[in-house]
Motif scaffolding. Structure first.
Motif, PDB file in Angstrom:
ATOM      1  N   TYR A   1      16.781 -38.569  19.986  1.00  0.00           N
ATOM      2  CA  TYR A   1      15.879 -39.666  20.349  1.00  0.00           C
ATOM      3  C   TYR A   1      14.624 -39.091  21.007  1.00  0.00           C
TER       4      TYR A   1
ATOM      5  N   GLY B   1      10.643 -40.885  22.695  1.00  0.00           N
ATOM      6  CA  GLY B   1       9.701 -41.983  22.710  1.00  0.00           C
ATOM      7  C   GLY B   1       9.054 -42.201  24.061  1.00  0.00           C
TER       8      GLY B   1
ATOM      9  N   GLN C   1       8.282 -50.258  25.335  1.00  0.00           N
ATOM     10  CA  GLN C   1       9.191 -49.160  25.006  1.00  0.00           C
ATOM     11  C   GLN C   1       9.165 -48.905  23.505  1.00  0.00           C
TER      12      GLN C   1
ATOM     13  N   LEU D   1      11.070 -46.082  20.702  1.00  0.00           N
ATOM     14  CA  LEU D   1      12.023 -45.002  20.535  1.00  0.00           C
ATOM     15  C   LEU D   1      12.210 -44.698  19.051  1.00  0.00           C
TER      16      LEU D   1
ATOM     17  N   ARG E   1      14.882 -42.549  16.553  1.00  0.00           N
ATOM     18  CA  ARG E   1      16.191 -41.908  16.505  1.00  0.00           C
ATOM     19  C   ARG E   1      16.417 -41.312  15.117  1.00  0.00           C
TER      20      ARG E   1
ATOM     21  N   GLY F   1      11.748 -50.700  19.333  1.00  0.00           N
ATOM     22  CA  GLY F   1      11.455 -50.819  20.760  1.00  0.00           C
ATOM     23  C   GLY F   1      11.324 -52.269  21.155  1.00  0.00           C
TER      24      GLY F   1
END
Length: 395
Positions: free
Chosen positions: A275, A277, A293, A295, A297, A319
């Motif tokens: 991950y 971010g 947020q 992210l 993955r 996010g």
């Protein structure tokens, strides 16, 4: 539809929703202070509440009256009264995607919480679900905290916690809708950014910089096997975050996580999980706050199901964006929140999009009423409506 809206509005007068919040009135009882000292509204933490938690649930400039029993033994700390608090929550929901569209869900959860200082440098916190969605869910948050190690603003947590806690704490959100990117477990993967067992260390610097590192099992909250081992494999997973205050309004952060897991059936290649971010918080005093947020993955060898082979190099990103508005700042009884969730994956069955609006009213500092509406996009592209109204109280 008119009948539905009328029903929702009537119930909103007496019920409200809330998340699985971490506000604990035992701390207010300990220092004989209002919950407003740390929360605005509960469970959302004010800066003072963050500082209080970071100091091991104690105020540095105020002694709690009669907190320990005087035993005459300087090597013994006995709490006079075990600090306990109870939360009770329930709501009425309407979910267009469910066959049973209307649902009475009260109680939705009942949990007992306890926490506090054991010594000047050691504290604890845990909560236990007596009832969560009709089941005894057990313990989630449960840790021992070692405060100000080596004479620095260095804290260490040992136990169970959410890997995403250094980012945005799901336990402190105001909406019933969750931060979905933290909960996502694609396929048969056991790894996400929710609860896990491990160690986390946080270091605060005078420059406004915070550094967090953690080492966890990587397979969530599981039962121990016959050898009394909780981890499913020989690997440990690692994460880190660095964040920086920029002036009084802005905070920027960056997060990374790396780990490995064996397939669910213990056959096939090891899955490497990564991950990364950024995140951001923009605050305008006590009235307005924005949280962002993102992210990404990646899974090197993701097992989708027991019948299918692993899928290599699967990418998932997403996010959320959150806004919180308090019209009168700390004196507001009304508050409003909005939450956008977005997840996009190479495997379309894990795509997720939702938009939530939430309004709440504080009858008392520890009694909250609210209503929430979510527009959810299904995998088929169709839009579904969700309404919830309910209550939250803490004793």
């Amino acid at each position: 539809m008119k009948r539905l809206v009328t029903t929702i509005c009537l119930f909103a007068l007496v019920f409200a929703i809330t998340n699985q919040a971490g506000a604990i009135p035992a701390f207010a009882r300990k220092y004989q202070l209002s919950c407003q000292t740390c929360h605005n509204p509960a469970p959302r933490l004010k800066p003072f509440g963050d500082e209080f938690a970071g100091n091991g649930f104690k105020m540095l400039d105020q002694e709690a009256p009669r907190y320990f029993i005087p035993t005459g033994d300087p090597e013994l700390n006995l709490l006079r009264d075990l600090p306990l608090a109870i939360r009770l929550e329930g709501f009425l929901s309407f979910k267009e995607q469910a066959e049973q569209k209307f649902d009475f869900a009260a109680p939705y959860l009942v949990k007992i919480m306890s926490g506090g200082e054991l010594t000047n440098s050691i504290a604890y916190y845990f909560y236990f679900y007596f009832d969560e969605r009709g089941e005894v869910a057990g313990v989630e948050d449960a840790f021992i905290m070692f405060n100000d190690l080596l004479g620095l603003d260095l804290d260490m947590y040992v136990g169970q916690f959410q890997v995403a806690d250094p980012l945005f704490k799901g336990e402190l959100r105001l909406t019933l809708s969750d931060y979905e990117i933290y909960r996502l477990r694609p396929g048969l993967s056991r790894t996400n950014l929710a609860y896990d067992k491990g160690i986390m260390a946080t270091l605060g610097l005078e420059t406004g910089t915070e550094i967090v590192v953690s080492v966890v099992n990587g397979n969530g909250l599981t039962r121990a096997d016959r050898n009394r081992v909780f981890d499913y494999d020989k690997y440990k997973n690692f994460s880190g975050r660095i964040s920086q205050d920029i002036g009084e309004k802005l905070r920027l952060g960056a997060f990374a996580y790396y780990g490995k897991e064996v397939p669910e059936l213990f056959s096939g290649p090891v899955n490497n999980i990564f991950y990364f971010g950024p995140d951001m918080t923009l605050s305008f005093g006590e009235k307005l706050e924005f949280n962002l947020q993102y992210l990404f993955r990646s899974d090197s060898d993701l097992q989708i199901s027991e019948e299918t082979p692993t899928v290599q190099f699967t990418k998932t990103q997403g996010g959320f964006a959150e806004v919180i508005y308090m019209p009168k700042g700390i004196e507001s009884k009304w508050y409003f929140a909005g939450l956008l969730n977005y997840i996009e994956s190479d495997l379309s069955e894990f795509d997720y999009r939702s938009a939530t609006i939430h309004a709440g009213y504080l009858v008392k500092r520890n009694i909250r009423l609210a209503a929430e509406y979510t527009l959810l996009e299904k995998q088929s592209g169709s839009l579904k409506n969700q309404f919830s109204v309910g209550f939250s109280t803490a004793l």
